[in-house]
Design a protein around this motif. Sequence first.
Motif, PDB file in Angstrom:
ATOM      1  N   ARG A 226       1.266   4.114  -2.740  1.00 28.31           N
ATOM      2  CA  ARG A 226       0.899   5.496  -2.599  1.00 28.31           C
ATOM      3  C   ARG A 226       2.031   6.365  -3.171  1.00 28.31           C
ATOM      4  O   ARG A 226       1.665   7.511  -3.721  1.00 28.31           O
ATOM      5  N   ILE A 227       3.163   5.904  -2.919  1.00 29.18           N
ATOM      6  CA  ILE A 227       4.281   6.687  -3.515  1.00 29.18           C
ATOM      7  C   ILE A 227       4.466   6.810  -4.749  1.00 29.18           C
ATOM      8  O   ILE A 227       4.566   7.884  -5.435  1.00 29.18           O
TER       9      ILE A 227
ATOM     10  N   ASP B  84       1.159  11.866  -9.944  1.00 30.11           N
ATOM     11  CA  ASP B  84       0.916  13.269  -9.616  1.00 30.11           C
ATOM     12  C   ASP B  84       1.914  14.226 -10.030  1.00 30.11           C
ATOM     13  O   ASP B  84       1.290  15.337 -10.546  1.00 30.11           O
TER      14      ASP B  84
ATOM     15  N   HIS C 212       1.736   6.704  -6.911  1.00 32.57           N
ATOM     16  CA  HIS C 212       0.619   7.690  -7.373  1.00 32.57           C
ATOM     17  C   HIS C 212       1.200   9.034  -7.009  1.00 32.57           C
ATOM     18  O   HIS C 212       0.972   9.897  -7.813  1.00 32.57           O
ATOM     19  N   ALA C 213       2.036   9.353  -6.004  1.00 28.87           N
ATOM     20  CA  ALA C 213       2.408  10.669  -6.001  1.00 28.87           C
ATOM     21  C   ALA C 213       3.449  10.938  -6.925  1.00 28.87           C
ATOM     22  O   ALA C 213       3.437  12.147  -7.356  1.00 28.87           O
TER      23      ALA C 213
ATOM     24  N   ARG D 139       0.809   4.815 -12.312  1.00 22.45           N
ATOM     25  CA  ARG D 139      -0.483   4.679 -11.839  1.00 22.45           C
ATOM     26  C   ARG D 139      -0.917   3.272 -11.982  1.00 22.45           C
ATOM     27  O   ARG D 139      -1.557   2.357 -10.980  1.00 22.45           O
TER      28      ARG D 139
ATOM     29  N   ALA E  89       1.264   0.624  -9.578  1.00 20.58           N
ATOM     30  CA  ALA E  89       0.576   0.922  -8.500  1.00 20.58           C
ATOM     31  C   ALA E  89      -0.607   0.156  -8.242  1.00 20.58           C
ATOM     32  O   ALA E  89      -0.635  -0.608  -7.136  1.00 20.58           O
ATOM     33  N   ASP E  90      -1.524   0.272  -9.157  1.00 22.88           N
ATOM     34  CA  ASP E  90      -2.880  -0.398  -8.672  1.00 22.88           C
ATOM     35  C   ASP E  90      -2.703  -2.263  -9.083  1.00 22.88           C
ATOM     36  O   ASP E  90      -3.231  -2.652  -8.460  1.00 22.88           O
TER      37      ASP E  90
ATOM     38  N   ALA F 182       0.730  -1.186  -0.090  1.00 19.34           N
ATOM     39  CA  ALA F 182      -0.139   0.032  -0.093  1.00 19.34           C
ATOM     40  C   ALA F 182       0.716   1.182  -0.021  1.00 19.34           C
ATOM     41  O   ALA F 182       0.406   2.348  -0.729  1.00 19.34           O
ATOM     42  N   GLU F 183       2.003   1.295   0.844  1.00 23.12           N
ATOM     43  CA  GLU F 183       2.762   2.516   0.757  1.00 23.12           C
ATOM     44  C   GLU F 183       3.654   2.526  -0.488  1.00 23.12           C
ATOM     45  O   GLU F 183       3.687   3.765  -1.125  1.00 23.12           O
TER      46      GLU F 183
END
Length: 487
Positions: free
Chosen positions: A76-77, A83, A79-80, A120, A123-124, A72-73
């Motif tokens: 998250r990174i 961004d 996805h960041a 993305r 990550a998913d 999960a972490e």
Amino acid sequence: MTEHTLTVAGVAVDTRHWIGGRRVASTETFTDVSPIDGGTIGEISRGTAPEAAAAVAAAKAAFPAWAATSRAERARILHAIADGVEKRIEELSIVETTDNGALLRSHRRGVMPRVAHNFRFFADWLLQMEHEDFETRGHTNHVSWDPAGPSVLITPWNAPLMLATWKVAPALAAGNTVVLKPAEWSPLTASLLADIAAEAGLPAGVLNVVQGYGSEIGDALTSHPDVRRISFTGSVPTAQRIAGSAAANLTPLSLELGGKSPLLVFADADLDLAVDLAVEQYDNAGQVCLAATRFLVEESVAEEFTRRFVEKAATLTQGDPRHEATDIGPNIHPRQLEKIDAFVQRALAAGARAVIGGHRNDTQYYAPTLLTDVAQDSEIVQEEVFGPVLTLQTFSTEDEAVRLANDTRFGLAATLATGDPERAERVTAQLVAGTVWVNCFFVRDLQAPFGGSRHSGVGREGGTWSFDFYCDVKNTVTAPNGWKNHG
């Protein structure tokens, strides 16, 4: 600005390596040149064996903590990072166009959004990666994907950031640490990626970026005993050298090595669609590994196909890739332009005929070219040119079309234009290629396997195949009723 910062179209780019979470300069540099006008962009830190050793050491030191970081972490990174890419699409686009000459409009609308999507997607995909447990005589089998270790990723110049992140994203998602070596002809957006990743909170040493020549820093990276994965996109001779370096350490390899892909046009095809697909092969000035550079057209429609192709190709605008109206930009480097022209001139001397093109338009631009009267065993049919140079041959039967399509040492992709679904099924089943498109081209989904056969590569990446490569896949077998003493 510092002595190590370039301003490229108003964007600040650090010219140093990114190693262990900090910028590191080399004593030597190499010159980065823009293919748009041949002008010097700036001097880039030229890494050699010491920088390679430092980058691998940083990746090795960061690996245990990153591998232990929860899925999960890690997601998250990633996805960041996506961004951060999306916030800087305009900057990344203009820098990459300046550096490698691809169309600015393509970078803005397609390439850089795809860079964000790479992060993305993986990550998913990471979060849903699982294999259903299965039983063997009452024993439970559980499959897991364990991070493999420091990974060296060596990427090409034709789509620098998109192809780099196609490797970086799954490697990081898998829990590996990375040393990225971009092509020396297009290093700038990899430097910007390091900044974006750091701003997104990626721990120091998890992503390292080193610049330089393959014969110097590249060899030092691929022969390093602490490297556990190598992924490379580029030429066959370079891949052979990398494979030799990796062999001593039994380092697993993923190699994507280009191709000489066919476009098969049958008489029952929608000719307007077939011509559209054919003209699309000039995308990125022909510098696309998947390009269908060999047109194989059924004899009965070859004349009409050629006429329509010439008319459609004449509508293309070649020029400055920063202009919205431009369809074909420059080739990456004077050396590449020389190589392209040499292929064409040898073909013409051997009897080929240039239906269009066959010459340079400028010092940086090669005219879109279509050659006919070429023999199947000729160099121009058998070897990858990697420029806006296409050939046209004819066939009379389906069997002949398949034979000609498969008659090269490559097997990356193939494109088929036909109005008969049964024919499409028969022909695609016989084509030697990692990807086959039927009545379409360049439709890519990251969950699909990607790679080539024969000299077009080793292995597949994409979706679960990427994790299979970047991880050590483990099967844990547990006996039934083995917990009687527990508690």
